[in-house]
Design an enzyme around this catalytic site. Structure first.
Site, PDB file in Angstrom:
ATOM      1  CB  CYS A 172      -0.985  -0.001   1.237  1.00 31.29           C
ATOM      2  SG  CYS A 172      -0.029   0.048   2.178  1.00 31.29           S
TER       3      CYS A 172
ATOM      4  NE  ARG B 143      -4.456   2.533   2.448  1.00 32.42           N
ATOM      5  CZ  ARG B 143      -3.686   3.482   1.526  1.00 32.42           C
ATOM      6  NH1 ARG B 143      -5.025   3.144   1.126  1.00 32.42           N
ATOM      7  NH2 ARG B 143      -2.485   3.552   1.703  1.00 32.42           N
TER       8      ARG B 143
END
Lengths: 107, 277
Positions: free
Chosen positions: B233, B238
């Site tokens: 990410c 994430r």
């Protein structure tokens, strides 16, 4: 919806590089007369989601102690979704660089 | 690893609030959330101050990890239960971290802090006092971590999954929209990467989708489960969420998290970069 004014709903914009940022911000207030909460009380435990033009999730923030939130978006159409205990609200907005979108959302 | 061993429900947490072997840890991006209120008995780890080596921009050392856990009274046989805001991004990052250092029993609250709050469950401000322990970590397990040279060598060979938003993938945004737009030196994505935003694996209330839905999500997007998969990410949180989905919920063992992510890759000189959807 209000646009940039002297008393915006969202956090203070001092220090934000508005010339280069497309800000979407606001405040979430608990309204109504039968929920036991005074009208206009800031909701400090809501979650605010930002969806793009296609309804795709882009970001999510919790509200702060004053019930406020802020996103740094790109210019264009967005949907703001507010989730809180027992409530869900959607607001469509147009973001543009230089002029923050400032919302007051009643749930 | 499976849903049954890696994930607990808010009901399970309520039933285990007094279980002395369970250590609840809140890990947030917005580190002020813990002070605002947390689940009874929970301690907190600061994702930057506690879990990042600021000098060399890496995970903290084994010795520092041991000191962190010992100081907080966590034992090798503790059941560590993580949760946090932002749909558990930073909690899944901490989960991955505990796995890197070989902790046996670590779990995540399905739905995290958001579901707890949306259900109107109680939060407290009292900070628990815990008796220090003597924690011994294992050597780092790098089989769940990807490094930049491995990523570059994997282009066109392994599955590379970019879990950022479509706008970040396309090069329109440099960071998630709730953050100032800063990050790597350039915008874009690793060529050949499939854009499967982390958020597609989660329901609106923060819980994970079913395993059937999750498998369908990745297969439909072109991920070949017979190959190795690298998730990335912007700064690795994430992608830890998507790593959790693939490695823990779908039980795929050949999945790594590239925690250097776009902040590192997008600052490298001369590596291939793609823009657009």
């Amino acid at each position: 919806m209000r646009t940039c004014g002297a008393t915006p709903g969202g956090p203070d914009l001092a220090g934000v590089d508005l010339a280069n940022q497309a800000v979407i911000q606001g405040v979430v207030l608990r309204g109504g007369v039968s929920d036991g909460v005074p009208n206009g009380a800031p909701v400090d435990n809501a979650y605010v989601r930002l969806l793009d033009l296609n309804g795709e999730f882009t970001a999510e923030v919790p509200t702060n102690l004053e019930g406020q939130f802020r996103f740094f978006a790109a210019p264009g159409s967005w949907t703001v979704v507010v989730l809180a205990h027992g409530a869900r609200e959607e607001v469509k907005v147009q973001a543009q660089t230089g002029i923050p979108v400032d919302l007051v959302i009643q749930i | 690893m499976s849903r049954a061993t890696s994930l607990v429900s808010t009901d399970w947490v309520q039933e285990n609030l007094s279980n002395p072997n369970v250590v609840l840890i809140e890990v947030d991006e917005d580190t002020s959330l813990y002070e605002k209120g947390h689940i009874q008995g929970a301690i907190t780890f600061h994702w930057r101050e506690d879990l990042q080596d600021g000098l060399i921009r890496d995970l903290i050392s084994k010795e520092k990890f041991e000191a962190l856990l010992s100081k907080n009274g966590i034992s090798n046989d503790s059941t560590v239960v993580l949760y946090g805001g932002n749909n558990n991004w930073f909690a899944t990052y901490a989960f991955w971290y505990f796995k890197i250092y070989g902790h046996q029993d670590v779990r995540l609250i399905d739905g995290g802090r958001k579901l707890w709050e949306l259900k109107g469950l109680p939060l407290v401000t009292e900070v628990p006092t815990r008796t220090a322990s003597r924690y011994v970590a294992k050597e780092r397990d790098n089989s769940i971590r990807a490094f930049r040279d491995q990523v570059i060598a994997s282009i066109g060979i392994k599955n590379i999954v970019d879990v950022r938003s479509p706008a970040e993938f396309a090069g329109e945004l440099a960071a998630p929209a709730h953050l100032p737009q800063e990050g790597g030196q350039i915008k874009g994505h690793i060529p050949g990467a499939k854009n499967i935003p982390w958020s597609k694996a989660a329901n609106e209330d923060g819980t994970f989708k079913s395993n059937d839905e999750l498998a369908d999500l990745y297969k439909t997007a072109g991920v070949d489960f017979s190959k190795e998969t690298i998730a990335y990410c912007r700064i690795g949180e994430r992608s830890a969420f998507s790593w959790f989905v693939l490695h823990e919920l779908l039980d795929l063992q050949n999945v790594t998290n590239y925690d250097g992510s776009w902040t590192e890759y997008g600052s490298l000189v001369g590596v291939p970069v793609a823009v657009g959807a």
